[in-house]
Motif scaffolding. Structure first.
Motif, PDB file in Angstrom:
ATOM      1  N   GLY A 185       0.817  -1.206   0.000  1.00 55.62           N
ATOM      2  CA  GLY A 185       0.000   0.000   0.000  1.00 55.62           C
ATOM      3  C   GLY A 185       0.851   1.256   0.000  1.00 55.62           C
ATOM      4  N   ILE A 186       1.907   1.270   0.813  1.00 52.07           N
ATOM      5  CA  ILE A 186       2.806   2.433   0.853  1.00 52.07           C
ATOM      6  C   ILE A 186       3.486   2.623  -0.498  1.00 52.07           C
ATOM      7  N   TRP A 190       3.197   5.753  -3.161  1.00 49.46           N
ATOM      8  CA  TRP A 190       4.384   6.464  -3.647  1.00 49.46           C
ATOM      9  C   TRP A 190       4.416   6.486  -5.165  1.00 49.46           C
ATOM     10  N   TRP A 191       4.134   5.337  -5.798  1.00 47.25           N
ATOM     11  CA  TRP A 191       4.141   5.267  -7.255  1.00 47.25           C
ATOM     12  C   TRP A 191       3.084   6.198  -7.853  1.00 47.25           C
ATOM     13  N   GLU A 192       1.880   6.116  -7.328  1.00 49.27           N
ATOM     14  CA  GLU A 192       0.802   6.954  -7.854  1.00 49.27           C
ATOM     15  C   GLU A 192       1.127   8.435  -7.665  1.00 49.27           C
ATOM     16  N   LEU A 193       1.649   8.794  -6.490  1.00 43.55           N
ATOM     17  CA  LEU A 193       1.963  10.187  -6.210  1.00 43.55           C
ATOM     18  C   LEU A 193       3.080  10.699  -7.117  1.00 43.55           C
ATOM     19  N   THR A 217      -9.487   1.103  -3.232  1.00 45.22           N
ATOM     20  CA  THR A 217      -9.339   0.076  -2.194  1.00 45.22           C
ATOM     21  C   THR A 217      -7.884  -0.298  -1.980  1.00 45.22           C
ATOM     22  N   TYR A 218      -7.141  -0.471  -3.065  1.00 45.67           N
ATOM     23  CA  TYR A 218      -5.781  -0.993  -2.960  1.00 45.67           C
ATOM     24  C   TYR A 218      -4.798  -0.007  -2.330  1.00 45.67           C
ATOM     25  N   THR A 219      -5.181   1.254  -2.168  1.00 40.29           N
ATOM     26  CA  THR A 219      -4.310   2.206  -1.479  1.00 40.29           C
ATOM     27  C   THR A 219      -4.801   2.530  -0.065  1.00 40.29           C
ATOM     28  N   ARG A 220      -5.917   1.930   0.377  1.00 46.49           N
ATOM     29  CA  ARG A 220      -6.505   2.298   1.659  1.00 46.49           C
ATOM     30  C   ARG A 220      -6.804   1.076   2.532  1.00 46.49           C
ATOM     31  N   LEU A 221      -5.947   0.065   2.477  1.00 49.25           N
ATOM     32  CA  LEU A 221      -6.176  -1.152   3.257  1.00 49.25           C
ATOM     33  C   LEU A 221      -5.523  -1.114   4.637  1.00 49.25           C
ATOM     34  N   VAL A 279       1.260  11.335   2.771  1.00 52.58           N
ATOM     35  CA  VAL A 279       0.593  10.400   1.866  1.00 52.58           C
ATOM     36  C   VAL A 279       1.109   8.986   2.072  1.00 52.58           C
ATOM     37  N   LEU A 280       2.413   8.859   2.345  1.00 52.46           N
ATOM     38  CA  LEU A 280       3.000   7.532   2.513  1.00 52.46           C
ATOM     39  C   LEU A 280       2.727   6.949   3.889  1.00 52.46           C
TER      40      LEU A 280
END
Length: 394
Positions: A185-186, A190-193, A217-221, A279-280
């Motif tokens: 998730g972290i 980072w990749w998306e940001l 969902t995949y960034t907020r688990l 964010v991370l």
């Protein structure tokens, strides 16, 4: 099975844990204040700044309670099987779908109900995928359904993960699974940001941030994983849990420090694309802090052991209140001229009363009948303990 008295309006277990009621009430109140800030007195602006974290507290509570439901049979020597998984899905459907679909129908067929002009397509709402295909900020009506989508994805996947991990259980394998998912998730954030969000134009920066980092969902688990980890610790490492349980105050204070540290990485404000560290790390830090709050609520001592008036009722109504509060506040302002542009305390009190009335109606007229039906059907085949406090919706 704890049979319910005929005609009884509220489903209650024989004994409740006041600490969990307190946390659930805190979560729903903070979220409501966050969403209704434009209608509330300016003096509540401080609470409004931090109200968004109530959803993360809901995630931790759901992870712990649902994780406990699924892991407890294995801890008692009854492995999770296909029939158990199907029964879990059936119980989830009875718990979530009636109230949710009722509110979706209002959004689809009653335009006045929509707090914003544009609603996501019906197929997104009916498939719980609006958080994955969000057109932000074009589709803001019922936007708070994003967290319900994450919960539904969690309900779908967790039983399968538990089944896989408990076939050949080991502490090492379980810790590895939690660690990999948390780090994933972290890394995804980072990749998306770095590669997607900051490549967007200034006008698109916030929409892309919300769509690619805040809602999926995949960034907020983080919160759900932390809650499940606490359930695992409680059920399978009783000696570790005993030490934690005896230190309720210290656990709560440590959790509070972690929550403050999380907010510090965000400048004590809403998550923002210009806050890389926040964010991370803010979501895992918040999740860990709230997980310690849940542990403190279950401890033999600590500040969360106190029974606070009205928290049980708020906790009971939390799902219906979450579903309806934005629309009810909007309808109230469209229907009662005195409320328009009125940010006084009397106006806020009236709005709160209307929101609670709507939530109570949805709970009693939709949630309760279907919970009775679920438990009557369950009684025909098995006799599990069906406790509302271990049966969360959000």
């Amino acid at each position: 099975m704890n049979h319910l008295a005929p005609g009884r309006p509220l489903l209650k277990p024989q004994s409740r844990l006041p600490g969990l009621d307190t946390l659930r009430s805190l979560a729903i109140v903070s979220v409501v204040i966050f969403h209704l800030a434009p209608f509330l007195p300016p003096s509540l602006s401080v609470v409004q700044r931090f109200g968004w974290i109530g959803v993360d507290l809901f995630f931790v509570l759901s992870g712990f309670l649902i994780g406990t439901q699924l892991l407890k049979p294995h801890a008692q020597g009854r492995p999770l099987g296909q029939s158990s998984i199907l029964d879990f899905y059936r119980r989830r459907a009875f718990r979530i779908l009636p109230a949710y679909l009722t509110v979706v129908a209002l959004y689809l067929f009653v335009p006045l109900w929509r707090e914003q002009p544009h609603l996501p397509a019906a197929w997104k709402l009916l498939t719980f995928t609006s958080n994955l295909f969000m057109h932000y900020p074009a589709e803001l009506a019922f936007s708070h359904a994003w967290s319900l989508c994450i919960e539904e994805h969690f309900y779908l996947i967790l039983p399968l993960a538990v089944l896989a991990l408990t076939r050949r259980p080991s502490l090492r394998k379980t810790l590895a699974a939690f660690t990999v998912l948390l780090l994933a998730g972290i890394c995804l954030r980072w990749w998306e940001l770095s590669h997607i969000v900051r490549a967007a134009s200034d006008d698109d920066l916030w929409p892309v941030f919300m769509k690619r980092i805040y809602y999926p969902t995949y960034t907020r688990l983080d919160g759900l994983l932390s809650g499940v980890a606490l359930a695992t610790l409680r059920l399978f490492r009783p000696q570790w849990w005993s030490r934690l349980e005896s230190r309720g105050t210290a656990t709560f204070l440590t959790g509070t420090l972690l929550v403050l540290a999380a907010m510090a990485t965000l400048g004590f404000d809403y998550p923002s694309p210009d806050r890389t560290l926040g964010v991370l790390l803010a979501f895992p830090l918040l999740s860990l802090g709230f997980t310690l709050w849940v542990a403190s609520a279950l401890a033999t001592n600590g500040p969360l052991k106190l029974r606070i008036p009205a928290t049980e009722q708020l906790a009971t109504l939390a799902f219906s209140l979450y579903l309806t509060h934005k629309a009810v506040a909007h309808v109230a302002r469209q229907s009662i001229p005195w409320l328009t542009n009125n940010r006084t305390w009397p106006a806020a009190a009236l709005t709160a009363i209307l929101c609670l009335i709507a939530a109570t109606l949805l709970y009693r007229m939709v949630e309760v009948p279907f919970l009775h039906l679920r438990d009557r059907n369950q009684a025909l085949t098995t006799s599990p303990a069906a406790e509302p406090q271990t049966d969360p919706a959000i």
